[in-house]
Design a protein around this motif. Structure first.
Motif, PDB file in Angstrom:
ATOM      1  N   PRO A 197      -2.007   3.577 -55.027  1.00 49.58           N
ATOM      2  CA  PRO A 197      -1.184   4.461 -55.860  1.00 49.58           C
ATOM      3  C   PRO A 197       0.287   4.312 -55.466  1.00 49.58           C
ATOM      4  O   PRO A 197       0.609   3.644 -54.482  1.00 49.58           O
ATOM      5  N   ARG A 198       1.171   4.910 -56.227  1.00 49.18           N
ATOM      6  CA  ARG A 198       2.586   4.918 -55.849  1.00 49.18           C
ATOM      7  C   ARG A 198       2.711   5.696 -54.542  1.00 49.18           C
ATOM      8  O   ARG A 198       2.166   6.790 -54.393  1.00 49.18           O
ATOM      9  N   HIS A 199       3.430   5.142 -53.570  1.00 50.94           N
ATOM     10  CA  HIS A 199       3.539   5.800 -52.275  1.00 50.94           C
ATOM     11  C   HIS A 199       4.791   5.327 -51.549  1.00 50.94           C
ATOM     12  O   HIS A 199       5.556   4.506 -52.069  1.00 50.94           O
ATOM     13  N   LYS A 200       5.011   5.836 -50.343  1.00 47.98           N
ATOM     14  CA  LYS A 200       6.141   5.427 -49.517  1.00 47.98           C
ATOM     15  C   LYS A 200       5.707   5.430 -48.059  1.00 47.98           C
ATOM     16  O   LYS A 200       4.639   5.944 -47.709  1.00 47.98           O
ATOM     17  N   GLY A 207      10.780   5.508 -46.510  1.00 49.25           N
ATOM     18  CA  GLY A 207      11.202   6.578 -47.391  1.00 49.25           C
ATOM     19  C   GLY A 207      11.394   6.204 -48.845  1.00 49.25           C
ATOM     20  O   GLY A 207      11.701   7.070 -49.672  1.00 49.25           O
ATOM     21  N   VAL A 208      11.222   4.925 -49.203  1.00 51.85           N
ATOM     22  CA  VAL A 208      11.436   4.470 -50.576  1.00 51.85           C
ATOM     23  C   VAL A 208      10.085   4.326 -51.291  1.00 51.85           C
ATOM     24  O   VAL A 208       9.214   3.598 -50.835  1.00 51.85           O
ATOM     25  N   SER A 209       9.915   5.006 -52.398  1.00 54.02           N
ATOM     26  CA  SER A 209       8.653   4.958 -53.139  1.00 54.02           C
ATOM     27  C   SER A 209       8.539   3.665 -53.943  1.00 54.02           C
ATOM     28  O   SER A 209       9.535   3.159 -54.463  1.00 54.02           O
ATOM     29  N   PRO A 230      11.459   9.909 -44.033  1.00 53.17           N
ATOM     30  CA  PRO A 230      12.916   9.724 -43.928  1.00 53.17           C
ATOM     31  C   PRO A 230      13.561   9.712 -45.311  1.00 53.17           C
ATOM     32  O   PRO A 230      12.948   9.268 -46.289  1.00 53.17           O
ATOM     33  N   LYS A 231      14.784  10.195 -45.395  1.00 52.28           N
ATOM     34  CA  LYS A 231      15.504  10.105 -46.656  1.00 52.28           C
ATOM     35  C   LYS A 231      15.806   8.632 -46.932  1.00 52.28           C
ATOM     36  O   LYS A 231      16.260   7.911 -46.047  1.00 52.28           O
ATOM     37  N   PRO A 232      15.542   8.172 -48.148  1.00 46.97           N
ATOM     38  CA  PRO A 232      15.697   6.745 -48.440  1.00 46.97           C
ATOM     39  C   PRO A 232      17.150   6.281 -48.334  1.00 46.97           C
ATOM     40  O   PRO A 232      18.063   6.939 -48.826  1.00 46.97           O
ATOM     41  N   PRO A 282      12.751  -0.793 -53.478  1.00 45.05           N
ATOM     42  CA  PRO A 282      12.505  -1.988 -52.668  1.00 45.05           C
ATOM     43  C   PRO A 282      13.415  -3.136 -53.110  1.00 45.05           C
ATOM     44  O   PRO A 282      13.876  -3.167 -54.253  1.00 45.05           O
ATOM     45  N   ILE A 283      13.676  -4.062 -52.204  1.00 41.43           N
ATOM     46  CA  ILE A 283      14.556  -5.197 -52.487  1.00 41.43           C
ATOM     47  C   ILE A 283      13.702  -6.458 -52.594  1.00 41.43           C
ATOM     48  O   ILE A 283      13.029  -6.837 -51.639  1.00 41.43           O
TER      49      ILE A 283
END
Length: 243
Positions: free
Chosen positions: A56-59, A91-93, A173-175, A180-181
């Motif tokens: 699923p969508r996650h971080k 921290g990035v979804s 953590p705050k993204p 994503p890169i």
């Protein structure tokens, strides 16, 4: 720990099942590597996703690099074509991921800038077993448990296992990045090494406070890389040819 060089053949590493409560089959060959820094953990592994594997969508609470060796990593907000590399910061979804075809690649996971403890997959697997023993279920990458009062807990399976090990709710953590890169390696240029004849590099990018990065290096026949002591640790994976 004294700095050293570890050389490993992937053929000598046993395959094991992975994927904490995820949908479908994921197998890995984890390389026996350590950070050399007490209390700081990492994992580097060859990974294989079968058709039908999904998340699923996650971080994450850690930083992650992925490289697609064969096949495509079918991830929304982080899709990797064969030969491409991606950086998935803490921290990035991102996601969901759903493989319509098999894919193999490399994965590197390590403690991010926030300094939260990185949990190895063996520890997470143990947490999954313990949560299942308490009445929880894992399906499609989601953990569910119905408490005696009728309340139902639903959360990402990886997050559930991490919180179980930590004994408390995890604060992500705050993204530092918006997404994503993805590094399109085919569009990057080869540049000659400034000191070594016959050695070229294709730098893909460096990210985060520790400037963790990824690059390709290629050697022409007869090229020599002399013995040296490097300032920073590197992981090198041979894709083609021999050295």
């Amino acid at each position: 720990m004294k700095p050293s060089v570890t050389i490993v053949s992937i053929a000598d590493i046993p395959m094991r099942q992975a994927g904490i409560g995820r949908e479908g089959a994921m197998t890995v060959k984890p390389f026996p590597l350590e950070t050399g820094v007490p209390g700081v953990e990492m994992e580097f592994a060859w990974t294989s996703y079968a058709k039908g594997y999904g998340t699923p969508r996650h971080k994450h609470t850690f930083d992650q690099f992925r490289f697609a060796l064969e096949g495509e990593r079918e991830i929304k907000d982080g899709y990797l074509k064969e030969g491409e590399c991606g950086f998935y910061p803490e921290g990035v979804s991102y996601g969901p991921q759903m493989q319509t075809a098999p894919s193999t690649g490399l994965g590197l996971q390590f403690q991010g800038a926030a300094g939260l403890r990185y949990l190895r997959h063996l520890d997470l697997r143990r947490a999954q077993t313990e949560l299942e023993a308490e009445g929880g279920t894992f399906e499609g990458g989601v953990y569910r448990r119905t408490l005696p009062d009728g309340t139902t807990i639903t959360k990402d399976s990886h997050a559930a296992c991490a919180e179980h090990l930590a004994g408390e709710k995890i604060e992500f953590p705050k993204p530092r990045f918006g997404s994503p890169i993805v590094m399109h390696s085919d569009n990057a240029q080869w540049t000659s090494d400034r000191k070594l004849v016959g050695v070229e590099h294709k730098h893909l990018g460096s990210y985060g406070v520790r400037k963790s990065g990824a690059r390709f290096t290629r050697l022409q026949p007869g090229a020599v890389m002399p013995a040296c002591v490097q300032e920073d640790a590197e992981i090198r994976y041979l894709i083609a040819g021999s050295i």
